[in-house]
Structure formats: C-alpha cells, structure tokens
Design an enzyme around this catalytic site. Sequence first.
Site, PDB file in Angstrom:
ATOM      1  N   ASP A   1       0.484  -1.022  -0.473  1.00  0.00           N
ATOM      2  CA  ASP A   1       0.304   0.274  -0.272  1.00  0.00           C
ATOM      3  C   ASP A   1       0.868   1.607   0.334  1.00  0.00           C
ATOM      4  O   ASP A   1       1.869   1.387   0.092  1.00  0.00           O
ATOM      5  CB  ASP A   1      -0.944  -0.080   1.481  1.00  0.00           C
ATOM      6  CG  ASP A   1      -0.332  -0.925   2.294  1.00  0.00           C
ATOM      7  OD1 ASP A   1       0.424  -0.583   2.498  1.00  0.00           O
ATOM      8  OD2 ASP A   1      -1.023  -0.477   3.484  1.00  0.00           O
TER       9      ASP A   1
ATOM     10  N   ASN B   1      -7.965  -2.574  14.104  1.00  0.00           N
ATOM     11  CA  ASN B   1      -9.299  -2.634  13.714  1.00  0.00           C
ATOM     12  C   ASN B   1      -9.437  -4.121  12.631  1.00  0.00           C
ATOM     13  O   ASN B   1     -10.012  -4.939  12.514  1.00  0.00           O
ATOM     14  CB  ASN B   1      -9.872  -1.945  12.621  1.00  0.00           C
ATOM     15  CG  ASN B   1      -8.904  -1.061  11.980  1.00  0.00           C
ATOM     16  OD1 ASN B   1      -8.297  -1.327  11.451  1.00  0.00           O
ATOM     17  ND2 ASN B   1      -9.881  -0.355  10.951  1.00  0.00           N
TER      18      ASN B   1
ATOM     19  N   HIS C   1      -7.445  -4.766   9.954  1.00  0.00           N
ATOM     20  CA  HIS C   1      -7.073  -4.148   8.447  1.00  0.00           C
ATOM     21  C   HIS C   1      -5.877  -4.913   8.684  1.00  0.00           C
ATOM     22  O   HIS C   1      -5.120  -5.550   9.258  1.00  0.00           O
ATOM     23  CB  HIS C   1      -7.449  -2.810   8.280  1.00  0.00           C
ATOM     24  CG  HIS C   1      -6.328  -1.846   8.766  1.00  0.00           C
ATOM     25  ND1 HIS C   1      -6.532  -0.361   9.173  1.00  0.00           N
ATOM     26  CD2 HIS C   1      -4.363  -2.126   8.374  1.00  0.00           C
ATOM     27  CE1 HIS C   1      -5.091  -0.575   9.564  1.00  0.00           C
ATOM     28  NE2 HIS C   1      -3.806  -0.991   9.309  1.00  0.00           N
TER      29      HIS C   1
ATOM     30  N   GLU D   1      -9.657  -1.308   5.124  1.00  0.00           N
ATOM     31  CA  GLU D   1     -10.748  -1.749   6.338  1.00  0.00           C
ATOM     32  C   GLU D   1     -12.124  -2.634   6.756  1.00  0.00           C
ATOM     33  O   GLU D   1     -12.100  -3.088   5.215  1.00  0.00           O
ATOM     34  CB  GLU D   1     -11.274   0.212   6.497  1.00  0.00           C
ATOM     35  CG  GLU D   1      -9.981   0.838   6.283  1.00  0.00           C
ATOM     36  CD  GLU D   1      -9.351   1.565   7.539  1.00  0.00           C
ATOM     37  OE1 GLU D   1      -9.158   0.490   8.466  1.00  0.00           O
ATOM     38  OE2 GLU D   1      -8.569   1.789   7.334  1.00  0.00           O
TER      39      GLU D   1
HETATM   40  C1  GLP Z   1      -0.357   0.558   8.497  1.00  0.00           C
HETATM   41  C2  GLP Z   1      -0.069  -0.839   7.582  1.00  0.00           C
HETATM   42  C3  GLP Z   1      -0.526  -1.826   7.543  1.00  0.00           C
HETATM   43  C4  GLP Z   1       0.188  -2.044   9.029  1.00  0.00           C
HETATM   44  C5  GLP Z   1      -0.525  -1.530  10.433  1.00  0.00           C
HETATM   45  C6  GLP Z   1      -0.080  -2.013  11.787  1.00  0.00           C
HETATM   46  O1  GLP Z   1      -2.048   1.351   9.255  1.00  0.00           O
HETATM   47  N1  GLP Z   1      -1.511  -0.342   5.976  1.00  0.00           N
HETATM   48  O2  GLP Z   1       0.124  -2.264   6.426  1.00  0.00           O
HETATM   49  O3  GLP Z   1       0.153  -3.739   9.395  1.00  0.00           O
HETATM   50  O4  GLP Z   1      -0.596  -0.041  10.181  1.00  0.00           O
HETATM   51  O5  GLP Z   1       0.651  -0.812  11.635  1.00  0.00           O
HETATM   52  P1  GLP Z   1       1.341  -1.631  12.767  1.00  0.00           P
HETATM   53  O6  GLP Z   1       3.004  -2.611  12.082  1.00  0.00           O
HETATM   54  O7  GLP Z   1       2.554  -0.467  13.090  1.00  0.00           O
HETATM   55  O8  GLP Z   1       1.232  -2.068  13.748  1.00  0.00           O
END
Ligand code: GLP
Length: 236
Positions: free
Chosen positions: A67, A136, A138, A143
Amino acid sequence: MNLIKANGYKDLSRKAANVVSAQVILKPSSVLGLATGSTPVGTYEQLIEWYKKGDIDFSRVVSLNLDEYCGLPPEDTQSYRYFMNDHFFSHINIKPENTHVPNGLAQDLEAECIRYENLIADLGGIDLQVLGIGHNGHIGFNEPGNSFEKATHIVELNETTLQANARFFKNIDEVPKKAITMGIKSIMQSRKILLIANGPDKEEIIHKAIFGPVTPDVPASILQFHPDLTVVCSFE
Ligand code: GLP
C-alpha cells in the site's frame, strides 16, 4: 495454518526473517509482497544483518508493497516508498527497479490500481506476502466492512487507522485520508502468507482474526481460508 508464538519482538523478528530468508534461498527470483508499519522493521533489520554476512542474496528478488498513501511524494519521510528504501531496500542488493510500491501521486488513481494489479499478474503473482495487522483487523489498508472481493483499490482511511498512524506524523491532520492498497483478493492470491503481530495490544485482534468468524468486519479473518498461512506473534 501454522501458528508460531514468539518470545518477544526480537524473537518474532528472527522467526519472521527466517521464513522470508527460506523463501529467497529456495527461490532466488522470489516475488515478495512487503508491508510497512512498525512490526516488520525488526524483520527487515534481521534480513539486512544476514545479507551483510553473505547469507541471503536479493539480486534476483522482486518486491511489491501492499500500500501507499495518496498524495505523499517518495521523498516524504512518511511515504511508504521512503519507509521501504530507508528500512530495507537501501541496505540490501535488491535492484531498485525491482522494487514496486503503488504510486500514490498518480494523476489517475483508478488507472494506477489497474496498472498495479496487472503488474502483480505480469510478475507471476506473489510468492510470499508479509502482512502486519491493524488494531481493527485491517491488512494493508483494507478497512473493516470492505468487501473481500476487491483487487487493488483506493480507500478512505477510517478514524481508528488515522489515529493509529498519527503517531508517525506531527498531528492527525497531516495523516493522508486516502490510500491505495492491494485488495483482499490480491492478497489472498499470494502463494504463501506470513502474518506478524507484536505486543499485548494486538492479542485481541489476532485472536479474533484467527479463531473468530470470517467476516469483512475483521478483514484479516479471511486469512483463515488461505491454504498456506504462517502467523508469527508475540504478545509480550
Ligand atoms: C498500517 C499499514 C498496515 C500495517 C498496520 C499496522 O496501517 N498500512 O500494513 O499492518 O499499519 O502497523 P503496526 O505494525 O505499526 O502496528
């Protein structure tokens, strides 16, 4: 599903890096699907260390990131392109032209989604997709409530995600409201998936995603249907 409980972040990162490194050693021309967020940072650090010791060669590897925010140029320190260069690509021998991140600056974002999806197909599909998970549920930026059927598409980020990601920005207003993400359909087509989660705040969502009902309200729950899923988690 292969569920691996790690003892702390360092252990999680080493175990996850072992999975990635096995993939690259067994297939040097692997197509790796990569993720951002704080969770995979330790995995990338471990892979860099092994690369420097001469244990892994990324010269034939191709990468596709999950992404990217819309509207941030690659030189913006908050863009996912910057993150990947900074935390991983600039430290290993992957060819820059073999690293792909969706272009969040594309004039025509719909066309960019189609281009990215075609690129995944032209590269022969993803051999191993690394995933983090949002609080959440995702994955990428898919989402809750989004359909499971989507390929690469544009998303409006919801409040939970904006708040969670605000820690990387000066304030919440600076977090881009839109992003381009591989869809659940694109992710599920990967031959192997490695889901990593770290910290006590991820325990509940991992439990829901892995053992709860499969529902678009918990996007990661669809992974229960993937034939080759490895989950490495530590809740310490
Ligand atoms: C972002 C990314 C996701 C990732 C998520 C969790 O929103 N787009 O790909 O998995 O954050 O992040 P973290 O690893 O910092 O908890």
